[in-house]
Scaffold this motif. Structure first.
Motif, short mmCIF file in Angstrom:
data_model
loop_
_atom_site.label_atom_id
_atom_site.label_comp_id
_atom_site.label_asym_id
_atom_site.label_seq_id
_atom_site.Cartn_x
_atom_site.Cartn_y
_atom_site.Cartn_z
N ARG A 187 19.26 -2.75 -7.36
CA ARG A 187 18.80 -3.42 -8.57
C ARG A 187 17.27 -3.44 -8.60
O ARG A 187 16.62 -3.23 -7.59
N GLU A 188 16.75 -3.73 -9.78
CA GLU A 188 15.31 -3.83 -9.95
C GLU A 188 14.85 -5.26 -9.68
O GLU A 188 15.52 -6.22 -10.05
N LEU A 189 13.66 -5.35 -9.02
CA LEU A 189 13.08 -6.64 -8.67
C LEU A 189 11.64 -6.68 -9.16
O LEU A 189 11.00 -5.64 -9.33
N THR A 190 11.15 -7.89 -9.38
CA THR A 190 9.75 -8.09 -9.78
C THR A 190 8.95 -8.49 -8.55
O THR A 190 9.31 -9.47 -7.86
N LEU A 191 7.88 -7.76 -8.27
CA LEU A 191 7.04 -8.06 -7.11
C LEU A 191 6.15 -9.26 -7.43
O LEU A 191 5.34 -9.21 -8.37
N ALA A 192 6.33 -10.34 -6.68
CA ALA A 192 5.57 -11.55 -6.93
C ALA A 192 4.22 -11.55 -6.23
O ALA A 192 3.22 -12.00 -6.78
N ALA A 193 4.17 -11.07 -4.98
CA ALA A 193 2.93 -11.08 -4.21
C ALA A 193 3.05 -10.07 -3.08
O ALA A 193 4.15 -9.57 -2.77
N VAL A 194 1.92 -9.77 -2.46
CA VAL A 194 1.86 -8.84 -1.34
C VAL A 194 1.42 -9.61 -0.11
O VAL A 194 0.40 -10.33 -0.14
N VAL A 195 2.18 -9.49 0.98
CA VAL A 195 1.90 -10.19 2.23
C VAL A 195 1.27 -9.19 3.21
O VAL A 195 1.81 -8.09 3.41
N GLY A 206 -21.51 1.34 14.87
CA GLY A 206 -20.33 0.90 15.60
C GLY A 206 -19.30 0.28 14.68
O GLY A 206 -18.09 0.53 14.82
N TYR A 207 -19.74 -0.55 13.75
CA TYR A 207 -18.81 -1.16 12.79
C TYR A 207 -18.14 -0.09 11.94
O TYR A 207 -16.92 -0.13 11.71
N LEU A 208 -18.92 0.89 11.47
CA LEU A 208 -18.36 1.96 10.66
C LEU A 208 -17.34 2.77 11.44
O LEU A 208 -16.25 3.11 10.93
N THR A 209 -17.64 3.09 12.70
CA THR A 209 -16.70 3.84 13.53
C THR A 209 -15.42 3.06 13.75
O THR A 209 -14.30 3.61 13.67
N ALA A 210 -15.54 1.77 14.04
CA ALA A 210 -14.35 0.93 14.25
C ALA A 210 -13.50 0.85 12.98
O ALA A 210 -12.27 0.87 13.03
N ALA A 211 -14.16 0.76 11.81
CA ALA A 211 -13.42 0.69 10.55
C ALA A 211 -12.65 1.98 10.29
O ALA A 211 -11.49 1.96 9.85
N VAL A 212 -13.27 3.12 10.57
CA VAL A 212 -12.59 4.40 10.37
C VAL A 212 -11.40 4.54 11.32
O VAL A 212 -10.30 4.95 10.93
N LEU A 213 -11.59 4.17 12.59
CA LEU A 213 -10.50 4.25 13.56
C LEU A 213 -9.35 3.32 13.17
O LEU A 213 -8.17 3.70 13.27
N ALA A 214 -9.67 2.10 12.76
CA ALA A 214 -8.62 1.16 12.37
C ALA A 214 -7.83 1.67 11.17
O ALA A 214 -6.61 1.48 11.08
N HIS A 215 -8.50 2.35 10.26
CA HIS A 215 -7.82 2.88 9.08
C HIS A 215 -6.86 4.01 9.45
O HIS A 215 -5.71 4.04 9.00
N TYR A 216 -7.30 4.92 10.29
CA TYR A 216 -6.47 6.08 10.63
C TYR A 216 -5.41 5.78 11.68
O TYR A 216 -4.51 6.59 11.89
N LEU A 217 -5.50 4.63 12.35
CA LEU A 217 -4.49 4.26 13.33
C LEU A 217 -3.36 3.43 12.74
O LEU A 217 -2.44 3.05 13.45
N GLU A 218 -3.43 3.14 11.45
CA GLU A 218 -2.37 2.36 10.81
C GLU A 218 -1.09 3.19 10.71
O GLU A 218 -1.12 4.36 10.33
N THR A 219 0.05 2.58 11.04
CA THR A 219 1.36 3.21 10.93
C THR A 219 2.32 2.22 10.26
O THR A 219 1.95 1.10 9.92
N LYS A 264 0.83 -1.21 0.00
CA LYS A 264 0.00 0.00 0.00
C LYS A 264 0.87 1.26 0.00
O LYS A 264 0.54 2.25 -0.66
N ILE A 265 1.95 1.23 0.77
CA ILE A 265 2.81 2.41 0.84
C ILE A 265 3.46 2.69 -0.50
O ILE A 265 3.56 3.84 -0.95
N LEU A 266 3.93 1.63 -1.19
CA LEU A 266 4.58 1.79 -2.49
C LEU A 266 3.58 1.85 -3.64
O LEU A 266 3.99 2.12 -4.77
N ALA A 267 2.32 1.61 -3.34
CA ALA A 267 1.28 1.57 -4.38
C ALA A 267 1.67 0.62 -5.50
O ALA A 267 1.53 0.90 -6.69
N ALA A 268 2.19 -0.57 -5.09
CA ALA A 268 2.65 -1.56 -6.06
C ALA A 268 1.75 -2.78 -6.02
O ALA A 268 1.14 -3.09 -5.00
#
Length: 289
Positions: free
Chosen positions: A23-31, A172-185, A1-5
């Protein structure tokens, strides 16, 4: 997500030690990992990327739980092993830290949520009682019992409370989803996981608050003299209609109540019939033609 790859994209990898190859690398998958920013690569490809031999700096070991003591002893006696990290111990340590740091804040928030739920439901029921006291008193005069009046008032509040529970779940689900999104570091991410037991506990708190509010309002209904209030309101309405006969009967019943004598049921039934006849006569007089 950070590299938008996305898988298949070409990214540039730069080593921050040794000769610092780039060097350049090919991204195989995202974990998707909740902690840290880790990258994984095939060991042979990594050795080619680093231009070094078949070397490793660490290993993941899966061991039999019944033979861990012997494994730990062997690792301690191996000079090339500089450190050992036990996944179960690390997870337990993280859980203990989260419990110590979040348990108090969570308990305080839950306490405030319970207080707000009880206050909101009880306040709504009290407002409904205040706004409809005249209507309830009129029903009492027309022969409705206290139980029937209580059922009308509390039944409406029960329907509102029951309809509000799913809405509260969604908000409540919507509020939790918003908080979880903005608390990501970069250090950690908080996946949104809500157990069904959480919804059940929230519903139980609201229903318990509704039941407690219903009990308190029922106690207040018992203390209110709805019959006296209804007769007083009815006497004012009959005075405006100049219904002298009915006005005298209502005044007599009100006087008996003031002396502490409850009106007999037949008298209330007769009054009800005369009121219905009066309403029918007014409707017929107001009917067109």
């Amino acid at each position: 997500k950070i590299l938008a790859a996305a898988p298949g994209d070409r990214i540039t990898g730069e080593v921050l030690e040794g000769a610092r190859p780039e060097r350049e690398l090919t991204l195989a998958a995202v974990v998707d990992e909740p902690f840290g920013l880790s990258a994984y690569m095939n060991l042979a490809a990594l050795n080619r990327f680093m231009r070094e031999g078949n070397t490793i700096s660490g290993a993941h070991v899966q061991a039999d739980a019944t033979r861990l003591a012997g494994l730990y002893q062997t690792l301690k006696q191996t000079p090339l092993v500089s450190a050992v990290a036990i996944r179960r111990t690390m997870m337990q340590s993280v859980e203990d830290i989260l419990k110590r740091s979040l348990s108090l804040a969570t308990d305080v928030l839950i306490g405030f949520a319970i207080i707000i739920a009880v206050g909101a439901i009880y306040n709504g029921t009290r407002i409904a009682l205040s706004e409809r006291s005249t209507e309830l008193a009129s029903l009492r005069v027309l022969g409705f019992t206290r139980g029937e009046i209580r059922g009308i008032l509390l039944g409406e509040q029960a329907l509102i409370t029951a309809a509000g529970v799913p809405v509260g779940w969604a908000l409540g689900y919507l509020t939790a989803a918003v908080l979880a999104h903005y608390l990501e570091t970069d250090l950690y991410r908080m996946p949104l996981v809500i157990q069904p037991a959480t919804y059940a506990r929230a519903a139980l708190v609201v229903l318990a608050a509704g039941a407690g509010s219903a009990w308190l309002v029922s106690m207040r209904l018992r203390r209110l003299d709805l019959l006296a209030d209804g007769l007083h309101a009815l006497r004012g309405a009959l005075g405006n209609l100049c219904a002298v006969g009915l006005l005298a009967d209502v005044a007599a019943l009100e006087a008996e109540l003031d002396r502490g004598v409850p009106p007999p049921a037949p008298a209330l039934a007769a009054l009800r019939e005369r009121l219905l006849a009066l309403v029918a006569a007014i409707r017929q007089a107001l009917a067109p033609g």
